[in-house]
Design a protein around this motif. Structure first.
Motif, PDB file in Angstrom:
ATOM      1  N   UNK A  86       0.824  -1.211   0.000  1.00  0.00           N
ATOM      2  CA  UNK A  86       0.000   0.000   0.000  1.00  0.00           C
ATOM      3  C   UNK A  86       0.853   1.254   0.000  1.00  0.00           C
ATOM      4  N   UNK A  87       1.934   1.280   0.783  1.00  0.00           N
ATOM      5  CA  UNK A  87       2.817   2.450   0.800  1.00  0.00           C
ATOM      6  C   UNK A  87       3.494   2.623  -0.554  1.00  0.00           C
ATOM      7  N   UNK A  88       3.952   1.527  -1.137  1.00  0.00           N
ATOM      8  CA  UNK A  88       4.567   1.606  -2.462  1.00  0.00           C
ATOM      9  C   UNK A  88       3.574   2.081  -3.513  1.00  0.00           C
ATOM     10  N   UNK A  89       2.321   1.697  -3.372  1.00  0.00           N
ATOM     11  CA  UNK A  89       1.291   2.125  -4.323  1.00  0.00           C
ATOM     12  C   UNK A  89       1.071   3.634  -4.267  1.00  0.00           C
ATOM     13  N   UNK A  90       1.086   4.206  -3.063  1.00  0.00           N
ATOM     14  CA  UNK A  90       0.915   5.650  -2.921  1.00  0.00           C
ATOM     15  C   UNK A  90       2.071   6.392  -3.581  1.00  0.00           C
ATOM     16  N   UNK A  91       3.297   5.930  -3.350  1.00  0.00           N
ATOM     17  CA  UNK A  91       4.447   6.579  -3.980  1.00  0.00           C
ATOM     18  C   UNK A  91       4.425   6.401  -5.500  1.00  0.00           C
ATOM     19  N   UNK A  92       3.931   5.257  -5.982  1.00  0.00           N
ATOM     20  CA  UNK A  92       3.791   5.067  -7.416  1.00  0.00           C
ATOM     21  C   UNK A  92       2.806   6.036  -8.033  1.00  0.00           C
ATOM     22  N   UNK A  93       1.690   6.305  -7.352  1.00  0.00           N
ATOM     23  CA  UNK A  93       0.746   7.312  -7.835  1.00  0.00           C
ATOM     24  C   UNK A  93       1.383   8.692  -7.888  1.00  0.00           C
ATOM     25  N   UNK A  94       2.198   9.004  -6.872  1.00  0.00           N
ATOM     26  CA  UNK A  94       2.869  10.302  -6.867  1.00  0.00           C
ATOM     27  C   UNK A  94       3.841  10.431  -8.038  1.00  0.00           C
ATOM     28  N   UNK A  95       4.574   9.376  -8.349  1.00  0.00           N
ATOM     29  CA  UNK A  95       5.493   9.418  -9.479  1.00  0.00           C
ATOM     30  C   UNK A  95       4.744   9.535 -10.809  1.00  0.00           C
ATOM     31  N   UNK A  96       3.586   8.905 -10.898  1.00  0.00           N
ATOM     32  CA  UNK A  96       2.789   9.029 -12.118  1.00  0.00           C
ATOM     33  C   UNK A  96       2.318  10.461 -12.326  1.00  0.00           C
ATOM     34  N   UNK A  97       1.903  11.120 -11.261  1.00  0.00           N
ATOM     35  CA  UNK A  97       1.463  12.508 -11.389  1.00  0.00           C
ATOM     36  C   UNK A  97       2.628  13.450 -11.692  1.00  0.00           C
ATOM     37  N   UNK A  98       3.823  13.059 -11.272  1.00  0.00           N
ATOM     38  CA  UNK A  98       5.000  13.862 -11.583  1.00  0.00           C
ATOM     39  C   UNK A  98       5.556  13.570 -12.969  1.00  0.00           C
ATOM     40  N   UNK A  99       4.999  12.603 -13.668  1.00  0.00           N
ATOM     41  CA  UNK A  99       5.451  12.277 -15.013  1.00  0.00           C
ATOM     42  C   UNK A  99       6.650  11.346 -15.055  1.00  0.00           C
ATOM     43  N   UNK A 113      10.389   2.026  -0.386  1.00  0.00           N
ATOM     44  CA  UNK A 113       9.154   2.080   0.407  1.00  0.00           C
ATOM     45  C   UNK A 113       8.965   0.792   1.210  1.00  0.00           C
ATOM     46  N   UNK A 114       9.218  -0.362   0.574  1.00  0.00           N
ATOM     47  CA  UNK A 114       9.096  -1.618   1.299  1.00  0.00           C
ATOM     48  C   UNK A 114      10.119  -1.754   2.409  1.00  0.00           C
ATOM     49  N   UNK A 115      11.351  -1.354   2.137  1.00  0.00           N
ATOM     50  CA  UNK A 115      12.396  -1.426   3.165  1.00  0.00           C
ATOM     51  C   UNK A 115      12.085  -0.508   4.343  1.00  0.00           C
ATOM     52  N   UNK A 116      11.596   0.689   4.051  1.00  0.00           N
ATOM     53  CA  UNK A 116      11.271   1.617   5.133  1.00  0.00           C
ATOM     54  C   UNK A 116      10.125   1.086   6.000  1.00  0.00           C
ATOM     55  N   UNK A 117       9.100   0.552   5.356  1.00  0.00           N
ATOM     56  CA  UNK A 117       7.977  -0.010   6.124  1.00  0.00           C
ATOM     57  C   UNK A 117       8.428  -1.203   6.957  1.00  0.00           C
ATOM     58  N   UNK A 118       9.233  -2.064   6.368  1.00  0.00           N
ATOM     59  CA  UNK A 118       9.730  -3.214   7.112  1.00  0.00           C
ATOM     60  C   UNK A 118      10.645  -2.828   8.257  1.00  0.00           C
ATOM     61  N   UNK A 119      11.481  -1.825   8.030  1.00  0.00           N
ATOM     62  CA  UNK A 119      12.376  -1.377   9.094  1.00  0.00           C
ATOM     63  C   UNK A 119      11.588  -0.835  10.285  1.00  0.00           C
ATOM     64  N   UNK A 120      10.556  -0.041  10.007  1.00  0.00           N
ATOM     65  CA  UNK A 120       9.747   0.496  11.094  1.00  0.00           C
ATOM     66  C   UNK A 120       9.010  -0.615  11.845  1.00  0.00           C
ATOM     67  N   UNK A 121       8.496  -1.592  11.099  1.00  0.00           N
ATOM     68  CA  UNK A 121       7.808  -2.713  11.762  1.00  0.00           C
ATOM     69  C   UNK A 121       8.773  -3.511  12.626  1.00  0.00           C
ATOM     70  N   UNK A 122       9.960  -3.797  12.110  1.00  0.00           N
ATOM     71  CA  UNK A 122      10.949  -4.544  12.885  1.00  0.00           C
ATOM     72  C   UNK A 122      11.405  -3.753  14.111  1.00  0.00           C
TER      73      UNK A 122
END
Length: 409
Positions: A86-99, A113-122
């Protein structure tokens, strides 16, 4: 001499079929509602982290701590997968809007995005539950699951990924709701004093959770893809989503695939926790084996049931072909009789004015002998024929067969 053929500027025939979804561009379509899905996924991940911390902290013995860690491991891995996607999906939408549409930067952003989410969970698991071996394995497995989810969230089929994330949240919600009413359902399935009745009731309860989750995921996937596809087309972002039946099939099976990845990570990255929990006693080993079997049955039912439900829902929206919808009582077009080739007689009726050479003898027997020629010059004296050429008016000249000699001449 002028012809009806057109030159290079000729346009296509107006009756050519038009496919509105044919020009599929390489631009990924932004997934509607990605931010809401990310907030819900992170909220669910936080709830699972809090539940695991509360269960492990309440354990007084190290053996009980290992058992509870093994019990919390599959749910935490599933929540980490969905949260990272889900976090990666949000950043992907942002990159699409930025072209930014290139695959390499999008992959790098989804990985981060996945590494950051996993690091926070760990980090949350480590700080809240201690530093035991089972806790470290739990934290590392959650980090790996979030990283895998982030990579999945960076795929270019953003609408399908968003539908899978929404369906994964639906699986969590259905399981939570049915577990809240677990006791009434167990009583409904005959939970009694005997061991056999208890096992039967528990199995039926597990099947109820699996079937309900499959139906919920299939219907939610269908509704999200239909709504999101129309919204993307209406917004005119330049990306036309190719939402045909494979998209519904993959999205419907997506939550089951997430559960499959969860089981693989549980048996590989979290194998040490499962082994420690099963080594406590023979009863614990049996319990862990039963839990593993029930998880496999659950993921299979969700995978195939969700895919089947989504495909059936999509199939009911398909319109029949024009040939199937044409009424049999419509008047038949006489101009198409010859083109359809109903039989050999239709082609014979089309060739009006042309006579087959085999029919000449039959007509001569009915109409009488052929008109006599005048002095052997080949000119017929009967009315209606051209005396000079021996052909009927309006017909092309064709060489006639050699006349047979007449008796008595």
């Amino acid at each position: 001499m002028m012809t009806d053929e057109s030159g290079p500027t000729a346009t296509s025939a107006p009756d050519q079929p038009v496919e509105p979804e044919a020009p599929v561009t390489a631009t990924p379509a932004p997934a509607p509602g990605a931010l809401v899905l990310a907030l819900l996924a992170l909220g669910w991940l936080t709830a699972m982290l809090w539940s695991a911390r509360a269960a492990i902290s309440s354990a007084g013995l190290s053996s009980m701590e290992i058992t509870l860690a093994a019990y919390s491991l599959p749910g935490l891995i599933s929540a980490s997968l969905v949260g990272g996607a889900a976090v990666s999906l949000v950043l992907g939408n942002l990159m699409t809007r930025l072209g930014i549409w290139r695959s390499t930067p999008r992959f790098l952003v989804s990985l981060v995005a996945g590494l950051a989410t996993g690091f926070l969970a760990a980090l949350v698991v480590t700080l809240s539950s201690g530093e035991g071996s089972a806790i470290m394995v739990l934290a590392g497995t959650a980090a790996a699951a979030a990283t895998v989810g982030g990579i999945v969230g960076g795929l270019r089929s953003t609408l399908v990924v968003a539908a899978i994330v929404a369906a994964g949240l639906a699986v969590f919600a259905v399981g939570f709701a049915l577990n809240y009413f677990k006791d009434p359902l167990l009583d409904l399935y005959g939970f009694g004093e005997t061991q056999e009745s208890r096992l039967t009731a528990v199995r039926w309860f597990a099947r109820t959770v699996s079937v309900t989750s499959a139906l919920a995921t299939g219907l939610l996937v269908f509704g999200y893809l239909r709504t999101a596809g129309r919204r993307v087309v209406e917004q005119g972002t330049g990306a036309v989503p190719a939402l045909r039946w494979p998209a519904y099939l993959i999205a419907g099976a997506g939550p089951g695939l997430l559960l499959l990845v969860t089981e693989i990570l549980t048996r590989t990255a979290g194998a040490e926790v499962i082994r420690l929990a099963g080594a406590i006693s023979e009863a614990d080993q049996t319990v862990q084996s039963d839990f593993g079997g029930s998880r496999v049955n659950h993921l299979l039912l969700v995978l195939f049931g969700g895919a089947l439900t989504a495909i059936i829902a999509f199939g009911r929206t398909l319109r029949p072909a024009e040939e199937a919808t044409s009424s049999p009582s419509d008047p038949r077009d006489p101009d198409r009789d010859g083109a359809e080739g109903d039989g050999p007689e239709d082609g014979a009726r089309e060739d009006a004015g042309t006579e087959a050479p085999d029919d000449a003898d039959a007509r001569s027997e009915v109409d009488g002998p052929a008109p006599a020629t005048d002095g052997g010059t080949g000119t017929a004296t009967a009315s209606g024929t051209d005396t000079a050429s021996g052909t009927e008016p309006g017909k092309e000249h064709q060489p006639a067969d050699r006349p047979e000699p007449v008796a008595g001449r």
